[in-house]
Every structure is written in structure tokens, then in C-alpha cells.
Design a protein around this motif. Structure first.
Motif, PDB file in Angstrom:
ATOM      1  N   GLU A 192       2.736 -32.408 -15.014  1.00 35.48           N
ATOM      2  CA  GLU A 192       2.031 -32.603 -13.631  1.00 35.48           C
ATOM      3  C   GLU A 192       2.916 -33.236 -12.731  1.00 35.48           C
ATOM      4  O   GLU A 192       4.051 -33.940 -13.125  1.00 35.48           O
ATOM      5  CB  GLU A 192       0.733 -33.633 -13.922  1.00 35.48           C
ATOM      6  CG  GLU A 192      -0.227 -33.100 -14.914  1.00 35.48           C
ATOM      7  CD  GLU A 192      -1.213 -34.122 -15.338  1.00 35.48           C
ATOM      8  OE1 GLU A 192      -2.286 -34.112 -15.285  1.00 35.48           O
ATOM      9  OE2 GLU A 192      -0.834 -35.356 -15.788  1.00 35.48           O
TER      10      GLU A 192
ATOM     11  N   ILE B 237       0.992 -35.954  -6.332  1.00 39.77           N
ATOM     12  CA  ILE B 237       0.647 -35.564  -4.976  1.00 39.77           C
ATOM     13  C   ILE B 237       1.184 -36.432  -4.043  1.00 39.77           C
ATOM     14  O   ILE B 237       0.458 -37.536  -4.055  1.00 39.77           O
ATOM     15  CB  ILE B 237      -0.966 -35.047  -4.849  1.00 39.77           C
ATOM     16  CG1 ILE B 237      -1.391 -33.988  -5.858  1.00 39.77           C
ATOM     17  CG2 ILE B 237      -1.031 -34.533  -3.439  1.00 39.77           C
ATOM     18  CD1 ILE B 237      -2.773 -33.717  -6.042  1.00 39.77           C
TER      19      ILE B 237
ATOM     20  N   ARG C  68      -1.076 -33.241  -9.731  1.00 42.25           N
ATOM     21  CA  ARG C  68      -1.658 -31.656  -9.929  1.00 42.25           C
ATOM     22  C   ARG C  68      -1.159 -31.104 -11.123  1.00 42.25           C
ATOM     23  O   ARG C  68       0.202 -31.417 -11.437  1.00 42.25           O
ATOM     24  CB  ARG C  68      -1.639 -31.055  -8.857  1.00 42.25           C
ATOM     25  CG  ARG C  68      -0.329 -30.206  -8.558  1.00 42.25           C
ATOM     26  CD  ARG C  68      -0.197 -29.264  -7.324  1.00 42.25           C
ATOM     27  NE  ARG C  68       0.539 -30.004  -6.526  1.00 42.25           N
ATOM     28  CZ  ARG C  68       0.448 -30.519  -5.411  1.00 42.25           C
ATOM     29  NH1 ARG C  68      -0.704 -30.186  -4.804  1.00 42.25           N
ATOM     30  NH2 ARG C  68       1.316 -31.138  -4.692  1.00 42.25           N
TER      31      ARG C  68
END
Length: 96
Positions: A41, A44, A53
Motif C-alpha cells: 500500500e 495517499i 491505497r
């Protein structure tokens, strides 16, 4: 390009109680057992709260019980993994 502080990997262990096949590995059936799943991940940026994300999901083959022989890491789409978990009544736990 993201720096290392803005990425993370979350590992889980999934227990398949029945043999299963991965959609992209035609002709291969993997035995029941515990398998490591890794999700990469990235943070963001620009939000007022911390959010990530998913950028990739991987399954480690063969199962944990089979040891390190010919270990490989295969990318799997998250929806395909979710479908596989549901179809095999698999259970998962966070490993770290």
C-alpha cells in the motif's frame, strides 16, 4: 516515485481447508494449508488524515508447511483473492 516512508506492506496468513487453483496459473492445484498473503500500500498524500491505497496483492507459494523449496511470489487481483477466499471458506489472520 514514492519514498519508503510512504509505503507499507501488510502480511496475513490465509488457511485454505481445501485445495484451490489460482485464476492466472492454469493447471496448477495448490494443496490445503496456510499461505502468506502480502498487500503493498502507498500513503495517499494531501489528505488531512492518514490513508493508504492498495497497490498490489501477492500470494506466496507453496504453503508455509511446505517450507522454502522453490518459493515464488505470485501477484493476484484483490477481487480474485476475495472470490477464492469465499469459495473455499478460507480463514485469515493478521501475521504482524
Amino acid at each position: 516515485m514514492s519514498d519508503l516512508s510512504s509505503t507499507r506492506t501488510t502480511d496475513t496468513i490465509v488457511h485454505f481447508s481445501t485445495p484451490f487453483a489460482l485464476p492466472d496459473l492454469v493447471g496448477e492445484v495448490h494443496p490445503a494449508g496456510d499461505y502468506k498473503i502480502a498487500q503493498d500500500e502507498e500513503r495517499i498524500e494531501g489528505l488531512s488524515w492518514l490513508a493508504y491505497r492498495r497497490t498490489a496483492t501477492y500470494i506466496h507459494l507453496p504453503s508455509i508447511a511446505q517450507g522454502n523449496r522453490l518459493r515464488r511470489i505470485v501477484r493476484i487481483e484483490p477481487t480474485a483473492l476475495a472470490d477464492l477466499l469465499a469459495a473455499t471458506n478460507a480463514t485469515q489472520e493478521l501475521s504482524r
